[in-house]
Design a protein around this motif. Sequence first.
Motif, PDB file in Angstrom:
ATOM      1  N   ARG A  79      -7.389   5.367  -8.491  1.00  0.00           N
ATOM      2  CA  ARG A  79      -7.095   4.407  -7.429  1.00  0.00           C
ATOM      3  C   ARG A  79      -6.462   5.773  -6.408  1.00  0.00           C
ATOM      4  NH1 ARG A  79      -4.569  -0.511  -9.034  1.00  0.00           N
ATOM      5  NH2 ARG A  79      -5.101  -0.561 -11.744  1.00  0.00           N
ATOM      6  N   THR A 103      -3.618   6.224  -0.357  1.00  0.00           N
ATOM      7  CA  THR A 103      -3.864   6.762   0.433  1.00  0.00           C
ATOM      8  C   THR A 103      -3.458   8.454   0.654  1.00  0.00           C
ATOM      9  OG1 THR A 103      -5.268   5.288   1.641  1.00  0.00           O
ATOM     10  CG2 THR A 103      -5.458   7.400   2.629  1.00  0.00           C
ATOM     11  N   SER A 156       0.576  -1.035  -0.126  1.00  0.00           N
ATOM     12  CA  SER A 156      -0.038  -0.162  -0.012  1.00  0.00           C
ATOM     13  C   SER A 156       1.416   1.412  -0.136  1.00  0.00           C
ATOM     14  CB  SER A 156      -1.053   0.080   1.104  1.00  0.00           C
ATOM     15  OG  SER A 156      -0.293  -0.096   2.303  1.00  0.00           O
ATOM     16  N   GLU A 184      -7.391   7.416  -2.977  1.00  0.00           N
ATOM     17  CA  GLU A 184      -8.278   8.092  -1.826  1.00  0.00           C
ATOM     18  C   GLU A 184      -7.748   9.078  -1.017  1.00  0.00           C
ATOM     19  OE1 GLU A 184     -10.727   5.931   1.968  1.00  0.00           O
ATOM     20  OE2 GLU A 184      -9.445   4.733   0.959  1.00  0.00           O
ATOM     21  N   GLY A 205      -0.277   4.270  -7.898  1.00  0.00           N
ATOM     22  CA  GLY A 205      -1.240   2.936  -7.861  1.00  0.00           C
ATOM     23  C   GLY A 205      -1.288   2.469  -8.731  1.00  0.00           C
ATOM     24  N   ARG A 222      -3.316   0.734  -4.040  1.00  0.00           N
ATOM     25  CA  ARG A 222      -4.736   1.664  -3.833  1.00  0.00           C
ATOM     26  C   ARG A 222      -3.447   2.513  -3.131  1.00  0.00           C
ATOM     27  NH1 ARG A 222      -9.376   2.995  -6.482  1.00  0.00           N
ATOM     28  NH2 ARG A 222      -9.492   3.892  -4.150  1.00  0.00           N
TER      29      ARG A 222
END
Length: 307
Positions: free
Chosen positions: A302, A224, A196, A304, A216, A222
């Motif tokens: 992808r 963040t 991640s 967030e 991503g 993913r």
Amino acid sequence: MIIDIPDTTASKVAKGLVKIREEGGQVALGRVLNLVVIARPEEIESSIQAANAASSEHPCRVIVVSDSGPSESTALDAQIRVGGDAGASEVIVLKAASEVVRHTDTLVMPLLLPDAPIVAWWPSIVPSKPSAEPIGAMAQTRLTDSVNSDSPEANLRTLRDNHVPGDVDLAWTRATVWRGLLATALDQPPFEPVQSVEIEGDSSHPSLDLLGAWLGKALDVRVTITGIPGAQGLTRVLLRRASGDIEFSRPDGKRATLRQPNMPEQHINLPIRSLEECLAEELRRLYPDVFYSEVLIDGLPRVETKP
């Protein structure tokens, strides 16, 4: 040298430029491109400053078009800058009423260097579809800068929806050095998957979104993004792996620290990139940026973002 030409036409400005070159010994043979800038009145000088700095590497003709507001008049006020006031360029500033500026292609046509590429640049105005703008349809490269726009994140996603090859946003260019450092770190053993990615910084800064989209897509994970109040751009990138994390941290906007398992800390000079640097980089590449296109279209979903 700065020459003001009030209440004129583009054809008269072109003739005036020829006369200035003939009388002053100025030549245009070394100009390699046309840079057409669509600027708000308050950003004319900063745009010219950036273009002049970039011109040391890319001598060009700079044509700045600015909207002086609604008016029934079709008068055009112009200014020509050459010599020390134009760097390695020739600078032409055109100020006209909104109705005249809407036809940017017709306005600048007499002033373009023939057989030279055209680059269109909007320093803060982000058209929903740059390629559909009058000057955008003529240009090989169309530069926007969502970082300086009124709604950075919304504008970035609008650019994604209407993207065509040749469009580039300078938020992508601002992250070039980060991409290079991260790629170098990942090119070292152990060669294992990244599980991640976490990014921190000014969450309204679109460079975070584009860097996250790049990671991503490239790593198939993913991403963040966490907003940090008062942050200067991008401040931290964390790549999580089974054997230990890779972390780049730049809390002060000047110097980054790289931390990796079983390795001493590394300190890297990483100041926030200037507009002049970003503009010069994009003027080196007068062809579509395939990686930017793929990241913008396929990578952004992808990402967030957390408040």
